[in-house]
Write a protein that holds these residues in place. Structure first.
Motif, mmCIF file in Angstrom:
data_model
loop_
_atom_site.group_PDB
_atom_site.id
_atom_site.type_symbol
_atom_site.label_atom_id
_atom_site.label_comp_id
_atom_site.label_asym_id
_atom_site.label_seq_id
_atom_site.Cartn_x
_atom_site.Cartn_y
_atom_site.Cartn_z
ATOM 1 N N GLN A 101 28.617 -7.214 0.955
ATOM 2 C CA GLN A 101 29.913 -7.546 1.539
ATOM 3 C C GLN A 101 30.889 -6.460 1.079
ATOM 4 O O GLN A 101 30.632 -5.778 0.093
ATOM 5 N N ARG A 154 26.633 -15.483 -2.171
ATOM 6 C CA ARG A 154 27.340 -14.210 -1.985
ATOM 7 C C ARG A 154 27.663 -13.594 -3.334
ATOM 8 O O ARG A 154 27.636 -12.378 -3.504
ATOM 9 N N THR A 184 34.160 -13.945 2.233
ATOM 10 C CA THR A 184 33.409 -12.959 1.454
ATOM 11 C C THR A 184 34.253 -12.594 0.237
ATOM 12 O O THR A 184 35.463 -12.795 0.218
#
Lengths: 726, 254
Positions: A101, A154, A184
């Motif tokens: 990300q 994430r 993100t």
């Protein structure tokens, strides 16, 4: 500036910067920042976001319209520019396509960019990120289990990005992880970042205390810096994803942590927060919590990275269902290893289990001469049997079954000569032997759990005992202080009473002195009146001489008379009372003469009293007053002495208490050290157990496989092999 | 408190002290400002002593004793505009106006009833330590011209430091602003060289710096030893604020 002259450069304070930034036209030369508009508080001052090393301000450029975060440093950081250059160039090399990300933030280090007072200082010009801190995001989103779980993944991916490039942030925590609107992550604040180019330099900070391993030291600086913090954050996110109520139960509003604090890692036995997670019914939560607990007592550089946990976890899920080659990770739910750990055990734990040293052969291979002979024999023998039936050889002892029996016996013999059989037996024996030498992981885990529970209980008791002992000490201290105070009050009250009585004492002493003075005067006057010189009526020289012979020469020598009844003669006489109180009988002094003497004396007394002094003179008075004053001084001194005596007693009691407290602390520190060692021992055992358990699983599977293969060497299989060759 | 003290621009002692406190409160507010606003890392009371002893807050906080920092930050009595000369970037100076929040005004009349002031502070400390036994111990910073007009303040000072939380005893730091002259001194470890008995008394009353403050002071270039005390004599306003800064650096904020 007093002695404030150090070798290091003094930096302006946050408030100094806020003042300077009121005039960006003057404090900046940079074309984009000159005249930039700062975000203001409602007091009209530039709004700051401050940390321990810097304050960050939001500025909007008038030329480009861009909004920037400007970081102004409040403390000296060694090699700051070099560090930022190294970090900047490392981050610039990252290929955005390779990152999980877009977590890295663009920044520019501007030396001498801002003037505060007469000097110029560096600033860090950063992109302004529209995102919220991880803790604010959790405030709003903790009930969205799926979103939290996805964020945990994430986060894992982010730490993997960092690990892949050997970068460590140094201060992973709720305030430096921002969540953008697309959920993100963004990583901010690179002050403490490690990149390989900085290897060999020292650290500049220790990171947020609620995210650091108790083992992290001041000088730790390297690629492994984030490992403990990463586990703490991952645990928190996974726990909230599994049970959103934990956010309200363990997190405090605007608390400087997610679910756990520094104290939870330091005193893992007694912390209620950690206990909540350890006892959580979800095994992922309790397992991760237990893992974090064991990591807290291991040196930073042996901690397993969070990043490698992710692919393993998924790989394990696929291979575990396909138990084939006899080489699999420990079966889930063996009791020794929780299922979640399959992917989370430390790298050395998963890699160390050694593969079994021997393998059993799979079926028979390559026919020998004997095998061929046996194969040929069978049809021959069957033919022989048929022929014998036909020929009528049906009576014992040579029955028609004999050739078949011979064939069976020869086959058994030939099978027995096959090397595969021996190999298989040897392999199975060795595997069984190896397995027997390993501790049963289920039992070992149970024992570890029991030992740990016992230890935790003992620690809890020790903590309680320590508190109780402290409480007792304090109580005793207060009781003793109270006693000292009481003694002091009693003594001082006695002295105060005496001091209060001094006025009365003075009055009495003065009265007594006057009376004494007056009676002395009267006595003196009476002593001067000789009976012989001025005899009272009826006392002639002869009587005076007789009186003198008995010691009565003046009016002072006697005080009166007493009548005496002479029963023998039925007459009344008199004796004189001397001033000493003795009575004398003086020949010739009868009652009448005694009365005359007494009257004479009384007249003299009256006359003297009329002339006696009415008051004390100044010096007499002063000397008495001086006496009382001395007494007052003495009493006051005594009172003071009580005070200092009390101080001494207080100090003694206090010292006693402090000594006891020191002793207690010493004992507790010692016990704490012991406990820490014990905890390390537990972690070591847990790691060993993980390894042992993995090995145990591998061996068990191998034994099973070996048994399976041994079945492949059965009589029937051998027969098949004889003709098919497999 | 109305005597002038040394420095580049002579200022009345009371003004110096009031400025120092107002600056400190601004400084604390900035230091504790986070994304969502000012965090209550500190709770602050300002006690004035002169004609009377009591809360020195002016404006909407008037009369309040201990106030959470977020509330302090939002409620100055007023924001003054002060003119200031700053470099214009071309080698010259230019006169500008800066905003200066004020929470208290100088008190420069009446005596210096230090005893009563310390006793007042002691009552606040006592209540605080009882309520928050696990917090960092309270820090009392006594800014004074030194001449206590109501007797020896030693006992009252001892009473303050007799209170403690789990983290240690309450701290008393003294900042002596004197007209007597002598070398400005910050964080001495002995009373030798202090110019008068007032300074010596104040030195003796001051708590030794706890280790974390010592290391912060050392990192700021101060010379410190184990016996260094929280005492500053006649240092100029920069050191005054710096001293307060160290004195209040109770915890690492991150």
């Amino acid at each position: 500036m007093g002695s404030a002259t150090g070798p290091q450069r003094q930096f302006p304070s946050g408030a100094d910067y806020a003042e300077a930034l009121q005039h960006t036209q003057l404090c900046f030369q940079h074309p984009e920042l000159k005249g930039a508009r700062p975000e203001l508080t409602k007091l009209g001052l530039p709004r700051a976001i401050s940390g321990a090393f810097a304050s960050v301000f939001s500025l909007t450029s008038p030329s480009s319209g861009q909004r920037y975060a400007i970081k102004c440093f409040t403390r000296h950081v060694p090699d700051q520019e070099r560090r930022y250059q190294a970090i900047s160039s490392r981050l610039a090399q990252l290929d955005p396509a390779e990152l999980s990300q877009p977590w890295n933030i663009g920044f520019e280090y501007l030396p001498d960019a801002i003037s505060v007072g007469r000097d110029r200082y560096p600033v860090l010009k950063m992109e302004w990120v529209e995102a919220v801190t991880l803790s604010s995001w959790l405030d709003d989103n903790h009930t969205h289990r799926f979103a939290v779980d996805r964020l945990a993944d994430r986060f894992e991916a982010l730490t993997r990005d960092l690990a892949t490039h050997e970068i460590a942030h140094g201060d992973l925590q709720h305030g430096n992880l921002l969540v953008a609107s697309d959920d993100t992550l963004r990583l901010v604040d690179y002050d403490g970042m490690y990149v390989p180019a900085l290897a060999g330099m020292g650290g500049t900070e220790r990171g947020h205390r609620n995210y650091q391993s108790p083992m992290r030291g001041n000088d730790d600086f390297g690629a492994t810096l984030d490992r403990f913090s990463a586990w703490v954050i991952f645990l928190s996110l996974k726990a909230i994803a599994s049970d959103p109520t934990l956010w309200h139960r363990l997190h405090e509003p605007s608390g400087e942590f997610l679910l756990l604090t520094e104290d939870d890692f330091k005193t893992s036995g007694g912390s209620t927060r950690l206990q909540t997670l350890l006892a959580h019914p979800d095994r992922t939560v309790s397992g991760l919590a237990d893992h974090v607990r064991s990591l807290a007592f291991q040196p930073l550089d042996v901690l397993p990275p969070l990043a490698i946990a992710v692919p393993r976890q998924r790989a394990a899920a696929t291979t575990a269902s396909a138990v084939s080659g006899g080489r699999t990770v420990a079966a889930p739910d063996t009791g020794a290893l929780p299922g979640w750990m399959a992917g989370h055990v430390s790298p050395q734990a998963t890699s160390t289990p050694t593969a079994p040293s021997v393998t059993a052969p799979e079926g028979f291979h390559t026919r020998t001469l004997l095998d061929v002979a046996t194969a040929v024999l069978w049809p021959l023998m069957l033919v022989a049997t048929v022929l014998m039936f036909v020929a009528g050889f049906s009576a014992p002892p040579i029955g028609p079954g004999v050739p078949v029996l011979v064939a069976i016996a020869l086959t058994a013999f030939a099978r027995g000569r096959r090397a595969e059989r021996a190999q298989s037996r040897a392999a199975l024996a060795e595997l069984t032997n190896e397995l027997a030498q390993l501790d049963d992981p289920v039992k070992a885990a149970e024992k570890l759990r029991k030992d740990q529970a016992k230890f935790d209980a003992a620690e809890a008791k020790r903590a309680a005992d320590y508190l109780r002992a402290q409480g007792k000490l304090t109580a005793r201290y207060h009781a003793e202080l109270k006693e000292v105070e009481k003694r002091k009050v009693r003594k001082q009250r006695d002295i105060d009473k005496k001091i209060d009585g001094l006025a009365e004492e003075l009055r009495r002493a003065l009265a007594k002195a006057l009376t004494d003075k007056q009676s002395a005067y009267v006595r003196d006057q009476l002593g001067r009146r000789l009976i012989a010189q001025a005899p009272p009526h009826g006392i002639g020289p002869k009587l005076a001489a007789r009186l003198a012979a008995k010691g009565i020469r003046t009016a002072a020598d006697f005080t009166g008379y007493r009548s005496v009844q002479n029963t023998q003669y039925n007459s009344t006489g008199a004796v004189l009372v001397l001033s000493s109180g003795r009575v004398v009988d003086v020949h010739g002094i009868g009652e009448a003469k005694a009365i005359a003497l007494d009257v004479w004396r009384r007249d003299l007394v009256a006359a003297a009293e009329a002339r006696q002094p009415r008051a004390l003179d100044a010096s007499e008075r002063q000397s008495i007053e001086q006496g009382v004053a001395n007494r007052r001084v003495q009493l006051t001194a005594q009172r003071k002495a009580v005070e200092s005596e009390t101080d001494a007693s207080r100090a003694k009691v206090r010292k006693q208490m402090e000594d006891d407290q020191k002793r207690l602390t010493r004992e507790n520190t010692f016990a704490g050290d012991q406990a820490r060692q014990q905890r390390q021992e537990f972690s070591r055992r847990a790691v060993a157990l993980q390894q042992n358990s993995a090995l145990h699983g591998t061996l068990s599977a191998s034994v099973e496989a070996a048994k399976l293969r041994q079945r492949g060497l059965s009589f029937a299989c051998y027969l098949r092999f004889l003709y098919i060759g497999r | 408190m109305s005597d002038p003290i040394g420095g580049e621009v002579p200022q009345q002692k009371a003004d110096v002290v009031a400025d120092a406190i107002n600056r400190l409160l601004t400084e604390l507010s900035v230091k504790c400002a986070k994304e969502e606003g000012v965090r209550d890392y500190f709770h602050v009371a300002v006690v004035g002593y002169g004609a009377t002893v009591g809360s020195a807050f002016a404006g909407s906080l008037a009369g309040r004793d201990i106030v959470p920092l977020s509330e302090v930050a939002d409620n100055p009595a007023r924001v003054d505009e002060r003119s200031k000369k700053v470099p214009d970037g071309a080698g010259g100076l230019v006169e500008t106006v800066v905003n200066f929040p004020l929470w208290m005004d100088p008190v420069a009349h009446g005596g210096t009833p230090m005893n009563r002031a310390l006793q007042y502070a002691e009552s606040l400390v006592a209540a605080w330590t009882e309520r928050y036994p696990a917090s960092f111990p309270p820090i009392v910073i006594n800014l004074t011209d030194g001449e206590s007009t109501d007797g020896d303040p030693t006992t009252a000072a001892e009473a303050i430091t007799a209170h403690a939380t789990a983290d240690g005893a309450a701290l008393l730091f003294n900042l002596h602003v004197s007209a007597a002259g002598g070398t400005p001194t910050a964080f001495p470890d002995t009373a030798d060289g202090l110019p008068d008995s007032y300074a010596q008394t104040l030195f003796a009353m001051s708590s030794p710096l706890p280790s974390h403050m010592r290391s912060y002071a050392a990192s700021q270039g101060q010379r410190v030893s184990e016996t260094t005390r929280g005492f500053v004599y006649n240092a100029d306003i920069t050191t005054v604020v710096q001293f307060l800064d160290i004195g209040t650096r109770a915890t690492e904020l991150r």
